[in-house]
Each structure stands twice: as C-alpha cells, then as structure tokens.
Motif scaffolding. Structure first.
Motif, PDB file in Angstrom:
ATOM      1  N   LEU A 241     -49.899  -4.518 -36.940  1.00  0.00           N
ATOM      2  CA  LEU A 241     -50.550  -4.802 -35.654  1.00  0.00           C
ATOM      3  C   LEU A 241     -49.682  -4.365 -34.486  1.00  0.00           C
ATOM      4  O   LEU A 241     -50.188  -3.862 -33.471  1.00  0.00           O
ATOM      5  N   ARG A 242     -48.345  -4.559 -34.623  1.00  0.00           N
ATOM      6  CA  ARG A 242     -47.452  -4.148 -33.536  1.00  0.00           C
ATOM      7  C   ARG A 242     -47.528  -2.637 -33.312  1.00  0.00           C
ATOM      8  O   ARG A 242     -47.558  -2.164 -32.174  1.00  0.00           O
ATOM      9  N   ARG A 243     -47.555  -1.901 -34.422  1.00  0.00           N
ATOM     10  CA  ARG A 243     -47.665  -0.453 -34.280  1.00  0.00           C
ATOM     11  C   ARG A 243     -49.005  -0.057 -33.674  1.00  0.00           C
ATOM     12  O   ARG A 243     -49.068   0.869 -32.859  1.00  0.00           O
ATOM     13  N   ARG A 244     -50.057  -0.759 -34.071  1.00  0.00           N
ATOM     14  CA  ARG A 244     -51.369  -0.469 -33.485  1.00  0.00           C
ATOM     15  C   ARG A 244     -51.360  -0.735 -31.985  1.00  0.00           C
ATOM     16  O   ARG A 244     -51.924   0.036 -31.193  1.00  0.00           O
ATOM     17  N   ILE A 245     -50.701  -1.846 -31.585  1.00  0.00           N
ATOM     18  CA  ILE A 245     -50.625  -2.178 -30.159  1.00  0.00           C
ATOM     19  C   ILE A 245     -49.825  -1.126 -29.409  1.00  0.00           C
ATOM     20  O   ILE A 245     -50.190  -0.699 -28.304  1.00  0.00           O
ATOM     21  N   GLN A 246     -48.705  -0.681 -30.028  1.00  0.00           N
ATOM     22  CA  GLN A 246     -47.902   0.345 -29.368  1.00  0.00           C
ATOM     23  C   GLN A 246     -48.681   1.655 -29.249  1.00  0.00           C
ATOM     24  O   GLN A 246     -48.609   2.336 -28.222  1.00  0.00           O
ATOM     25  N   GLN A 247     -49.412   1.993 -30.309  1.00  0.00           N
ATOM     26  CA  GLN A 247     -50.226   3.207 -30.234  1.00  0.00           C
ATOM     27  C   GLN A 247     -51.291   3.085 -29.149  1.00  0.00           C
ATOM     28  O   GLN A 247     -51.528   4.032 -28.386  1.00  0.00           O
ATOM     29  N   ALA A 248     -51.916   1.895 -29.089  1.00  0.00           N
ATOM     30  CA  ALA A 248     -52.930   1.683 -28.055  1.00  0.00           C
ATOM     31  C   ALA A 248     -52.304   1.752 -26.664  1.00  0.00           C
ATOM     32  O   ALA A 248     -52.886   2.323 -25.730  1.00  0.00           O
ATOM     33  N   SER A 249     -51.109   1.168 -26.526  1.00  0.00           N
ATOM     34  CA  SER A 249     -50.428   1.217 -25.225  1.00  0.00           C
ATOM     35  C   SER A 249     -50.069   2.644 -24.859  1.00  0.00           C
ATOM     36  O   SER A 249     -50.171   3.054 -23.695  1.00  0.00           O
ATOM     37  N   SER A 250     -49.613   3.407 -25.860  1.00  0.00           N
ATOM     38  CA  SER A 250     -49.284   4.808 -25.583  1.00  0.00           C
ATOM     39  C   SER A 250     -50.509   5.583 -25.148  1.00  0.00           C
ATOM     40  O   SER A 250     -50.472   6.347 -24.171  1.00  0.00           O
ATOM     41  N   ARG A 251     -51.604   5.384 -25.880  1.00  0.00           N
ATOM     42  CA  ARG A 251     -52.837   6.074 -25.480  1.00  0.00           C
ATOM     43  C   ARG A 251     -53.309   5.611 -24.107  1.00  0.00           C
ATOM     44  O   ARG A 251     -53.789   6.409 -23.305  1.00  0.00           O
ATOM     45  N   SER A 252     -53.139   4.323 -23.837  1.00  0.00           N
ATOM     46  CA  SER A 252     -53.540   3.804 -22.529  1.00  0.00           C
ATOM     47  C   SER A 252     -52.694   4.408 -21.412  1.00  0.00           C
ATOM     48  O   SER A 252     -53.203   4.736 -20.342  1.00  0.00           O
ATOM     49  N   ALA A 253     -51.372   4.584 -21.710  1.00  0.00           N
ATOM     50  CA  ALA A 253     -50.517   5.192 -20.690  1.00  0.00           C
ATOM     51  C   ALA A 253     -50.928   6.634 -20.428  1.00  0.00           C
ATOM     52  O   ALA A 253     -50.964   7.083 -19.267  1.00  0.00           O
ATOM     53  N   GLU A 254     -51.251   7.371 -21.511  1.00  0.00           N
ATOM     54  CA  GLU A 254     -51.688   8.754 -21.311  1.00  0.00           C
ATOM     55  C   GLU A 254     -53.013   8.805 -20.561  1.00  0.00           C
ATOM     56  O   GLU A 254     -53.201   9.641 -19.664  1.00  0.00           O
ATOM     57  N   ASP A 255     -53.932   7.896 -20.915  1.00  0.00           N
ATOM     58  CA  ASP A 255     -55.213   7.854 -20.208  1.00  0.00           C
ATOM     59  C   ASP A 255     -55.016   7.504 -18.736  1.00  0.00           C
ATOM     60  O   ASP A 255     -55.662   8.084 -17.847  1.00  0.00           O
ATOM     61  N   SER A 256     -54.114   6.544 -18.473  1.00  0.00           N
ATOM     62  CA  SER A 256     -53.841   6.159 -17.074  1.00  0.00           C
ATOM     63  C   SER A 256     -53.247   7.324 -16.306  1.00  0.00           C
ATOM     64  O   SER A 256     -53.584   7.549 -15.134  1.00  0.00           O
ATOM     65  N   GLU A 257     -52.341   8.058 -16.973  1.00  0.00           N
ATOM     66  CA  GLU A 257     -51.734   9.211 -16.293  1.00  0.00           C
ATOM     67  C   GLU A 257     -52.777  10.262 -15.991  1.00  0.00           C
ATOM     68  O   GLU A 257     -52.794  10.850 -14.903  1.00  0.00           O
ATOM     69  N   THR A 258     -53.667  10.506 -16.947  1.00  0.00           N
ATOM     70  CA  THR A 258     -54.739  11.471 -16.705  1.00  0.00           C
ATOM     71  C   THR A 258     -55.646  11.012 -15.568  1.00  0.00           C
ATOM     72  O   THR A 258     -56.051  11.802 -14.698  1.00  0.00           O
ATOM     73  N   GLN A 259     -55.940   9.712 -15.555  1.00  0.00           N
ATOM     74  CA  GLN A 259     -56.794   9.169 -14.496  1.00  0.00           C
ATOM     75  C   GLN A 259     -56.118   9.273 -13.138  1.00  0.00           C
ATOM     76  O   GLN A 259     -56.765   9.597 -12.131  1.00  0.00           O
ATOM     77  N   MET A 260     -54.801   9.024 -13.113  1.00  0.00           N
ATOM     78  CA  MET A 260     -54.084   9.104 -11.839  1.00  0.00           C
ATOM     79  C   MET A 260     -54.040  10.544 -11.342  1.00  0.00           C
ATOM     80  O   MET A 260     -54.151  10.799 -10.132  1.00  0.00           O
ATOM     81  N   ARG A 261     -53.863  11.494 -12.273  1.00  0.00           N
ATOM     82  CA  ARG A 261     -53.898  12.897 -11.845  1.00  0.00           C
ATOM     83  C   ARG A 261     -55.278  13.269 -11.306  1.00  0.00           C
ATOM     84  O   ARG A 261     -55.398  14.007 -10.314  1.00  0.00           O
TER      85      ARG A 261
END
Length: 457
Positions: A241-261
C-alpha cells in the motif's frame, strides 16, 4: 554424522529432549550409585569377617604368642596341639585351609604339611598383615592354588605379642563364603533394583511436569508463529500500500506539474496577450500628447504592473524546459533564473558524477530547489544562498541554505501542521516519494532545508 544429528535433535519436543538426555544421565547415575553402594556393602562384610577372625585367632593362639615372640618358632608339641585344635574346629567354622606365617614370609604351620618351612615373597594381603592391618579378600587367592575357582574369604590376621606391640606372626585361613557371597550378590541386585526404581520414579514425576510445560510452550510457540505470520502478511500488505501511495503521489505530482504548466500557458496566452493588446490600444488612443496626461500614465502604470504580476505568476508556475535536460543542467537553469529574477547571490555545488534519477524525482528536486530559493529570498530578505546536490548510497541529497536571520521558532518538528505552508508542501513532496525532509535553523545563523530523495520514485 554429527551434522545430521543436530537438526533431528532440534526438531524434537522439549519433553522428548528431556527424556532422552535424562535417560542417559539416569543410566550413569544408577551405575555409579549402584556400584558405590555395592562396594560399600562388600567392604562392610569383609571388614566384619576380618574382625571376627581376628578376635577368634588372637584368643585361640594366645597360649603360644609368648613362644613365638621369644623364639620366632613353635615347638613340635605346640605344632601338634595347634593342628589338632584347628582340625577339630575348622569344620564347624567352615574353614577350609589354615596357615601361620612369620613376618619374614616363612610358613610355620599349615593344614597342608607339605607347605611348612617354605618361604614365599611378602606381598599383597600378606604384606598388609605384616604391617599390622587385617586383610580380607573374596576373589584373589594369592597363596592357595587348590582353592582356585571356589567362593571363599581369604583372611590375614596380624598376631601381636601385646596390644599395640610388634607383629610376631600372621595367621591366614580360608573360610567357605559361598552362602555369604550369595547373600551379598542378592543384596547387590536388590540395591541396583531399588536405585533404578527410585530413579525411574523421580524421572517419571519430573517428566510429567516437563511434558506439561513442553505442551504449553509448543502451544504458545504455535500461537506466536501464527501471529508473526499474520504480522508479516500485514507488513507486506502495508509495504504494498505504501508503494501504491507513493506511486499515486508521484503521478499526482506529475499531473499537478502538467496542470500548472497549462495554467501558466493559459495566463501567458490569455491574460498576458489581452494586457499587451490593451497597452497597445492605449498608446493608439493617446498619441504623443498623452505622455503628459495623468489618466494615461495611471492606466499605463496599472497595465504594466498587471503584466509584471502575470509574468511572475507564469515564471513560478512553469519550470524551465527540463524534460530533455539532465538533473545538473535543470538545477543550474533554475538557479540562473533565480539570480536573474532576484539579483541575489546563489552558490551552486554540483559534482561531476551526479546520478541521473527518474523523471518524477528530478521534477521533485527542481521544485524543491525553486521553492527553497523562493522561501530564502522572501524570509532571508535577499541574503546570499547556497544550493548543493550530491549522490550517496541511498539516493540524492539536496540542500538549500541561506545566511538570513533563521526561523523564529523550531521548525524541525515532523508535525507539518505547525510549519509554514511552503515548508509543509516541501515536506509532503519529498515524503510522498519515499524520501526524508529536515530543517536546520539557528537564530542569527541562517536556515538550511535538506531533502533526501530516492533515485527511483
């Protein structure tokens, strides 16, 4: 053989280990105890036989002791009298043979006349008797070849001229001990049997206690193993679950960066373009003469300020084009743009062998450096800063330090709710990738934020 035996022993239950080890120890204890008791019984019987023989012979030879003490020999009359008396009483006392020795080893008198006058070496039991000690044996017959194989007591009694005086002769006789030795053998058997039964009884009682304890331990061990297995399963599930959360957080960070751009691009292409058009239209409405018009200057100033704010927002939202750049070049670009935008001094330290992380980690490091420099410029009032990135065994270590006044209260607490919003965001960004975040601050000596990032998110 030993290597194969150890695993088998370890797989046995405690009760079986106890019974096997106790059985070996019990056999040794029974053997030692039985042998000791049997030896003590035999010694006591032989000692009793010897004392009885000593009392009888001292009383029997008392009339002749004086003659032996003076001459060291016996007269023919004394020999005949002693032989007659011994022949008369030997049958009643089960005496098979008798001899009378001098301390030098010469036979003065014997039930076998052919032995009289012979001299033999003084050794063994005869030597003990010459030294003044009663000697009794029930197996070894040193001076009787005719009684070999018969169960007899061989008794040597020292004869003294007076109590405590020197030994003037040694009386030897062989007494039939078949009956007594049979009783002694039966007593030994009983002793061994009793010792064995008592030991087995003790072993059985102790084994009952050990078996109950072993059963309790086995039950508790099974329960503990089941709990450990369950905890291990939960641990693996939590790690998943921790790895899943980290993966989700990583994807969320990339999505946020794309959204901010995207937002930055929209601001630049939308509001920025409108402000530019409005500024151009204003210059068309107020030709050369409008330069000295107060309303023109006010509106022109407001449009320029709005454009500056939009540009600042776009610069903060959109990172440099780092997709195709290595980590060192991306960090250098961020530092260069911060120097150009704020006109502050920033010392950059990058090793030549810097590892290249995955894209989510590189993005997080760039945001970490950008946010750290922005916080330093805001709270350290433009003081000089330092940025360092290096590789270690666990990942990448990033530091952003300033020479400002430091934080007014400790901010190294893991409680992100008590930290400023920017620091809390940095902590969440680092920890979402499985890294560690720390703050080192001393009032008057500046602040350092440290992020330890893994190479792979």
């Amino acid at each position: 053989m030993v290597v194969e035996t150890i695993p088998r022993w370890s797989t046995l239950s405690l009760s079986r280990q106890f019974i096997l080890l106790s059985s070996v120890l019990l056999l040794l204890a029974v053997a030692l105890l039985g042998q000791w008791v049997s030896t003590r019984i035999q010694d006591a019987v032989e000692e009793d036989v010897g004392h009885r023989a000593a009392i009888f012979l001292e009383h029997f030879l008392e009339p002749y002791i004086g003659e032996l003490a003076v001459t060291g020999d016996l007269s023919p009359q004394s020999r005949a009298a002693i032989s007659a008396d011994l022949a008369r009483i030997s049958k009643g006392l089960n005496v098979l043979q008798t001899r009378l020795w001098t301390p030098g080893g010469r036979i003065l008198l014997a039930s076998d006349p052919g032995l009289e006058g012979r001299t033999l070496p003084v050794a063994g039991s005869l030597a003990e008797a010459v030294a003044g000690r009663i000697a009794v044996e029930s197996e070894d017959h040193l001076h009787s070849e005719t009684l070999a194989g018969r169960r007899v007591f061989e008794v040597y009694v020292p004869i003294r001229s007076a109590p405590g005086g020197p030994v003037v002769a040694v009386a030897e006789f062989y007494q039939d001990g078949a009956a007594l030795l049979s009783i002694l053998g039966w007593t030994r058997t009983q002793t061994w049997a009793i010792v064995a039964l008592v030991s087995l009884g003790l072993l059985a009682g102790v084994y009952g206690l050990v078996d109950r304890g072993s059963a309790t331990i086995q039950r508790q061990r099974a329960e503990i193993e089941a709990r450990v297995a369950e905890l291990t399963r939960l641990l693996h599930h939590n790690e998943f679950l921790r790895r899943r959360i980290q993966q989700a957080s990583s994807r969320s960070a990339e999505d946020s960066e794309t959204q901010m751009r995207r937002i930055g691009a929209d601001l630049h292409d939308g509001i920025g373009q409108l402000l530019t058009i409005a500024s151009l239209r204003l210059e068309q409405l107020f030709p050369q003469g409008g330069v000295h018009n107060g309303n023109y200057l006010l509106v022109k100033s407001m449009l320029d300020d709005a454009m500056t704010e939009v540009r600042a927002m776009v610069a903060g939202l959109a990172l440099p084009q780092m997709q195709g750049l290595p980590l060192a070049a991306a960090v250098s670009t961020i530092v260069m743009k911060h120097r150009h935008r704020t006109s502050t001094e920033v010392r950059l330290t990058l090793p030549d062998d810097l590892d290249e992380p995955s894209n989510p980690v590189k993005l997080a490091i760039c945001r970490f450096v950008q946010e750290g420099l922005s916080n330093a410029f805001k709270h350290a009032h433009g003081a000089p800063c330092a940025v360092g990135v290096r590789s270690d065994a666990a990942g990448l270590l990033v530091q952003v330090a300033d020479d400002g006044p430091g934080l007014s209260r400790p901010s190294s607490s893991p409680d992100a709710k008590r930290q400023p919003l920017g620091l809390a965001g940095l902590r969440n960004r680092v920890e979402s990738l499985g890294g560690e975040f720390r703050i080192l601050s001393t009032p008057g000596r500046g602040t350092t934020i440290i992020g330890h990032f893994p190479r792979e998110a």
